[in-house]
Design a protein around this motif. Structure first.
Motif, short mmCIF file in Angstrom:
data_model
loop_
_atom_site.label_atom_id
_atom_site.label_comp_id
_atom_site.label_asym_id
_atom_site.label_seq_id
_atom_site.Cartn_x
_atom_site.Cartn_y
_atom_site.Cartn_z
N GLN A 174 16.05 3.97 4.56
CA GLN A 174 16.02 5.13 3.67
C GLN A 174 14.98 6.14 4.11
N GLY A 175 14.77 6.25 5.41
CA GLY A 175 13.80 7.21 5.92
C GLY A 175 14.22 8.62 5.55
N GLY A 208 11.78 2.57 -9.44
CA GLY A 208 11.71 1.78 -8.22
C GLY A 208 10.37 1.10 -8.01
N PHE A 209 9.29 1.77 -8.43
CA PHE A 209 7.97 1.18 -8.24
C PHE A 209 7.81 -0.07 -9.09
N GLY A 235 0.78 -1.22 0.00
CA GLY A 235 0.00 0.00 0.00
C GLY A 235 0.81 1.28 0.00
N ILE A 236 2.10 1.19 -0.26
CA ILE A 236 2.94 2.38 -0.29
C ILE A 236 2.84 3.03 -1.67
N ASP A 237 2.83 4.36 -1.70
CA ASP A 237 2.66 5.10 -2.95
C ASP A 237 3.84 4.93 -3.90
N ARG A 238 3.54 5.02 -5.18
CA ARG A 238 4.53 4.91 -6.25
C ARG A 238 5.63 5.95 -6.07
N GLN A 293 11.17 7.81 -5.79
CA GLN A 293 12.08 8.77 -5.18
C GLN A 293 13.28 8.06 -4.55
N ALA A 294 13.07 6.89 -3.98
CA ALA A 294 14.14 6.17 -3.29
C ALA A 294 15.07 5.43 -4.25
#
Length: 182
Positions: free
Chosen positions: A140-141, A55-56, A40-43, A48-49
């Protein structure tokens, strides 16, 4: 004239219905293409990471491939209960139930394979899913998250010191009154 008005009302209802269906479809498509189905984490967070900006796609195809989760569920249904590993037993306990005979309460066996029959539970416990968590994002916070975590640690330290000071003050007040401190 009355028929023209009725026809325009009907056409208006049809057009509104199709517009609503289109909006639902667009919303569903944005959820499918904009969030990981498993965690459920956004694309945006994955892109960005990642270094290459894809990455998505890598996350959805490698880490949280929904078809692998489905395959695992079917694999558990087909595998003999006695052959489960520890992790398989845990997930099976959360998602599957053995089919029992209504009269004898014994496990029903498949005639062809000789294995026990399993079905999906109606209320599955999906806590074994990695909700709002992805290994590729570990460590990677954002600096904002790290700053908030440091502030929280500082508040915890300050509150612990305040509790000790208040306890000492309460004990001294109780001792001055002639009562025994706790």
């Amino acid at each position: 004239m009355v028929t023209t008005i009725l026809m325009n009302i009907i056409f208006g209802i049809i057009i509104d219905t199709f517009a609503e269906l289109r909006e639902r479809k667009e919303h569903t498509e944005s959820l499918i293409s904009g969030k990981c189905f498993i965690c459920g984490i956004d694309r945006f967070i994955f892109d960005q990471a990642s270094a290459g900006g894809n990455g998505f796609e890598n996350h959805v195809s490698q880490d949280h491939n929904m078809w692998r989760y489905l395959f695992f569920h079917v694999y558990l249904m087909e595998r003999d209960f006695d052959d489960y590993s520890g992790g398989e037993s845990y997930v099976s306990e959360k998602t599957l139930q053995l089919v029992k005979d209504a009269d004898t309460h014994e496990t029903v066996m498949d005639i062809d394979t000789g294995r026990e029959l399993k079905i999906s539970k109606q209320q599955q416990d999906l806590l074994w899913f990695p909700q709002r968590d992805a290994m590729c994002l570990a460590g990677q916070g954002s600096s904002e998250d790290q700053a908030l975590a440091e502030q929280l640690e500082g508040l915890e330290r300050n509150s612990a010191v305040a509790v000790v000071q208040l306890t000492a003050k309460m004990d001294s007040i109780l001792a001055a009154r002639g009562q025994t401190p706790t």
